[in-house]
Design an enzyme around this catalytic site. Structure first.
Site, PDB file in Angstrom:
ATOM      1  N   GLY A 109      -2.108  13.992  58.850  1.00 18.26           N
ATOM      2  CA  GLY A 109      -0.830  14.223  58.171  1.00 18.26           C
ATOM      3  C   GLY A 109       0.157  13.121  58.480  1.00 18.26           C
ATOM      4  N   SER A 115      -7.281   9.880  61.159  1.00 16.75           N
ATOM      5  CA  SER A 115      -6.073   9.457  60.450  1.00 16.75           C
ATOM      6  C   SER A 115      -4.862   9.579  61.382  1.00 16.75           C
ATOM      7  CB  SER A 115      -5.943  10.285  59.166  1.00 16.75           C
ATOM      8  OG  SER A 115      -5.131   9.661  58.220  1.00 16.75           O
ATOM      9  N   TRP A 116      -3.797  10.313  61.010  1.00 16.77           N
ATOM     10  CA  TRP A 116      -2.708  10.533  61.960  1.00 16.77           C
ATOM     11  C   TRP A 116      -3.226  11.211  63.233  1.00 16.77           C
ATOM     12  CZ3 TRP A 116       1.605   9.868  64.429  1.00 16.77           C
ATOM     13  CH2 TRP A 116       2.061  10.889  65.271  1.00 16.77           C
ATOM     14  N   ASP A 150     -12.034   2.468  53.128  1.00 23.50           N
ATOM     15  CA  ASP A 150     -10.921   3.373  53.415  1.00 23.50           C
ATOM     16  C   ASP A 150      -9.639   2.695  52.936  1.00 23.50           C
ATOM     17  OD1 ASP A 150      -8.882   4.900  54.560  1.00 23.50           O
ATOM     18  OD2 ASP A 150     -10.046   5.340  56.362  1.00 23.50           O
ATOM     19  N   HIS A 185     -11.739   7.190  53.019  1.00 23.67           N
ATOM     20  CA  HIS A 185     -11.005   7.844  54.100  1.00 23.67           C
ATOM     21  C   HIS A 185     -11.433   9.299  54.308  1.00 23.67           C
ATOM     22  CE1 HIS A 185      -7.625   8.182  56.853  1.00 23.67           C
ATOM     23  NE2 HIS A 185      -7.163   9.244  56.215  1.00 23.67           N
TER      24      HIS A 185
END
Length: 318
Positions: free
Chosen positions: A46, A118-119, A271, A299
């Protein structure tokens, strides 16, 4: 052995709760798998996406004690940032790192594996660099180091050259000559719920358009759902506007702190959200990490080979 099914079967938590972490914040957590197993904590992306039951299924439930946690304001944590009255003043990377320590102590875990994409990979690195003695191994997917160049790539036109039609949609709310991140921050803070919802949908649709190598209608629909999109957009913009409360290049500069912690880094070659350069630079600076670049993936965990690579990493460390 035959073909490995990449996900373990669905399981339900045997323990869950809301942990009071101070600042009026309560953080949702749950534990599934083997109560006496090897602890692992899953850090969602996120920021603001919240956890997903599928995340339990990356781990052998007979071997792992699987901890999922919704970061402040996201998922089932309270107060939820989808409520415009919910303040973001105490929602920073370092608050989230401290929350993980509180949760670790609450669950009486001495050391745990850290797993994030990711985050979630950004937060995993920030946590592990602050508390390396609490981390047994780190498994990352789609590395995001929250550097200016990475934000520029995704939100100031780099990826737009690959997805020009989706980029045009993303820019329709941005007056000529304005910085897209600045404009979206103003829109998501609007007192008008219709303006917030429109901005969140446009922001999320851009992420949905870029996340998979082969577009997935179900994934795009998830990003477009306002229940998901508003908190997702609000928290992402809050973190990106503050550079994640990190010095430029901090997570690379401090990668030496991870020396001795085994790492597995799974990265899609194509990605477009988090291009492979970040994962490459990270693993150059972190001697005990191995980088696997998947030749047909973007991704999304739904892209070819991603789930298999994550499963082989969690199985290797169990």
């Amino acid at each position: 052995m035959g073909h490995m099914v990449p996900l373990y079967p669905p399981i339900e938590p045997h323990e869950r709760g809301l942990l009071d972490v101070g600042d009026g914040q309560r953080v949702y957590w749950e534990v599934s798998g083997n109560p006496g197993g090897k602890p692992v904590v899953v850090l969602h992306g996120g920021p603001g996406a919240g956890t997903n039951p599928v995340q339990r299924r990356h781990f052998d439930p007979s071997a792992y004690r699987i901890v999922l946690v919704d970061q402040r304001g996201a998922g089932l944590s309270l107060p939820h940032v989808g409520d415009p009255a919910a303040s973001l003043a105490t929602n920073t990377t370092w608050h989230l790192v401290a929350d993980l320590e509180r949760l670790r102590e609450h669950l009486r875990v001495d050391r745990w594996q850290v797993f994030g994409g990711s985050w979630g990979a950004t937060l995993a690195l920030a946590y592990a660099q602050r508390h390396p003695d609490r981390v047994t191994e780190i498994i990352l997917r789609g590395v995001f180091l929250l550097r200016r160049a990475e934000l520029d790539w995704l939100y100031r036109g780099g990826a737009g050259s690959v997805f020009p039609e989706a980029w045009a949609d993303f820019l329709r709310l941005v007056p000529a000559g304005r910085d897209p991140l600045g404009v979206y921050q103003e829109l998501i803070a609007s007192p008008d719920p219709a303006v917030r919802a429109d901005a969140a949908a446009a922001w999320s649709n851009w992420e949905g358009a870029t996340v998979s190598l082969v577009p997935s209608p179900a994934l795009v629909a998830q990003y477009a759902d306002p229940v998901f999109a508003v908190p997702f957009t609000r928290l992402a913009l809050h973190y990106f506007a503050h550079d994640g409360w990190l010095d430029e290049d901090q997570l690379l500069r401090d990668a030496y702190l991870l020396a001795g912690i085994p790492g597995r880094v799974i990265q899609g070659r194509y990605d477009m959200v988090c291009p492979p350069a970040a994962a490459w630079h990270l693993t150059q600076a972190w001697s005990t990490a191995k980088l696997m670049i998947l030749p047909q993936a973007g991704h999304s965990t739904g892209d070819p080979g991603v789930l298999e690579a994550l499963r082989s990493a969690t199985d290797e460390f169990r």
